[in-house]
Enzyme design. Structure first.
Site, short mmCIF file in Angstrom:
data_model
loop_
_atom_site.label_atom_id
_atom_site.label_comp_id
_atom_site.label_asym_id
_atom_site.label_seq_id
_atom_site.Cartn_x
_atom_site.Cartn_y
_atom_site.Cartn_z
CB ALA A 11 -10.83 -10.88 6.97
NE ARG A 13 -3.41 -12.17 0.79
CZ ARG A 13 -2.59 -11.19 0.40
NH1 ARG A 13 -1.32 -11.21 0.77
NH2 ARG A 13 -3.02 -10.20 -0.35
CB VAL A 62 -12.33 -1.54 0.75
CG1 VAL A 62 -12.62 -2.78 1.58
CG2 VAL A 62 -10.83 -1.34 0.52
CG ASN A 88 -6.66 -5.58 8.09
OD1 ASN A 88 -5.62 -5.39 8.70
ND2 ASN A 88 -6.74 -6.46 7.09
CB SER A 140 1.02 2.18 9.34
OG SER A 140 2.43 2.02 9.30
CE1 TYR A 153 0.70 1.01 4.00
CE2 TYR A 153 2.28 1.84 5.59
CZ TYR A 153 1.29 0.94 5.24
OH TYR A 153 0.88 -0.01 6.15
CE LYS A 157 -2.10 1.74 6.21
NZ LYS A 157 -3.29 0.93 6.51
#
Ligand code: NAP
Length: 245
Positions: A11, A13, A62, A88, A140, A153, A157
């Site tokens: 959180a 950015r 995380v 996030n 995403s 990626y 996702k």
């Protein structure tokens, strides 16, 4: 009115900062998580407090379970319960599949997927105890459709989507909803790291709505799924992508 706190990972950015601000506007204190940029996290918290909100910043990677547990314990110590979790925090990388190293793959999985596992498992006991919870996972469009040069990626996702659907079924009887948001191209540091200006212009032109999204576009969808009004919506993937595929 249900009150506890929201934990928003990554959180400091971009999308996470916008989500933290938006959730704070609903009256929830927010735990502003970050991994390295403490001053950016403080900026997010300052903006929340200037707007009458509350919260604290917490440095935790995380991908590391002990750090995640410490963050959730601090949230419980300060606010008694965790009502909302927004997973996030994430990293991206553009590489040909044949160039992805085992370390690249491991980092992608550990931050973007292990991170969601760690945070959900650590926050859930409080939610189950209180028979209320809202989990929103940031996936995403690439997790839905796949993207060239972003196989690792796209894979994690997509993994988030599978986790979301399955966990939603498991915890629904405990009054907890689990949904995912799948953003398209959003104007953040991540987009600038992955694409040059020319590519960003082209992505905007290729988007049916003719523009790149803003972190606030995503935050509004997250706030809806995190709100009490969305209690009958679970296991869903909400695209916030301007129609981009
Ligand atoms: P960003 O501007 O690069 O910000 C990433 C955030 O994640 C930062 O707050 C960063 O913290 C944090 N973070 C990174 N690794 C972490 C870790 N190991 N532990 C805790 N926090 C960590 O990214 P963004 O564009 O806002 O993206 C946010 C999420 O949306 C990501 O999951 C991303 O995959 C997803 N997404 C973005 C787009 C897009 O176009 N921007 C599109 C689809 C999905 P520090 O500031 O401390 O480094």
């Amino acid at each position: 009115m249900i009150k506890g706190c929201a934990v928003v990972t990554g959180a400091s950015r971009g999308i996470g900062a916008a989500c933290a601000f938006k959730l704070a506007e609903t009256g929830l204190p927010v735990v502003v998580n970050y991994s390295s940029r403490g001053s950016a996290a403080l900026d997010t918290l300052e903006k929340i407090k200037e707007n009458g909100g509350d919260g604290f910043i917490f440095k935790a990677d995380v991908s590391k379970r002990d750090e995640v547990d410490a963050m959730m314990n601090e949230a419980l110590k300060q606010y008694g319960r965790i009502d909302t979790l927004v997973n996030n925090a994430g990293v991206s990388q553009i590489k040909l599949f044949t160039d992805i190293t085992p370390d690249d793959w491991r980092r992608m999985v550990s931050v973007n997927l292990d991170g969601v596992f760690n945070c959900c498992q650590s926050a859930l006991p409080s939610m189950i105890h209180n028979k209320y919870g809202r989990i929103v996972n940031i996936s995403s469009v690439w997790g839905v459709y796949g993207a060239s040069c972003e196989v690792h990626y796209s894979a994690v996702k997509a993994g988030i989507i599978g986790l979301t659907k399955a966990l939603a079924m498991e915890v629904a009887p405990s009054g907890i909803t689990v949904n995912a948001v799948a953003p398209g191209c959003i104007m953040t540091d991540m987009l600038h790291e992955d694409c040059d200006e020319e590519t960003i212009k082209q992505l905007a032109a290729d988007s049916p709505v003719g523009r790149i999204g803003t972190p606030e576009d995503v935050a509004k969808a997250v706030a809806f799924l995190a709100g009490e009004a969305s209690g009958f919506i679970t296991g869903q993937v909400l695209g916030v992508d301007g129609g981009f595929k």
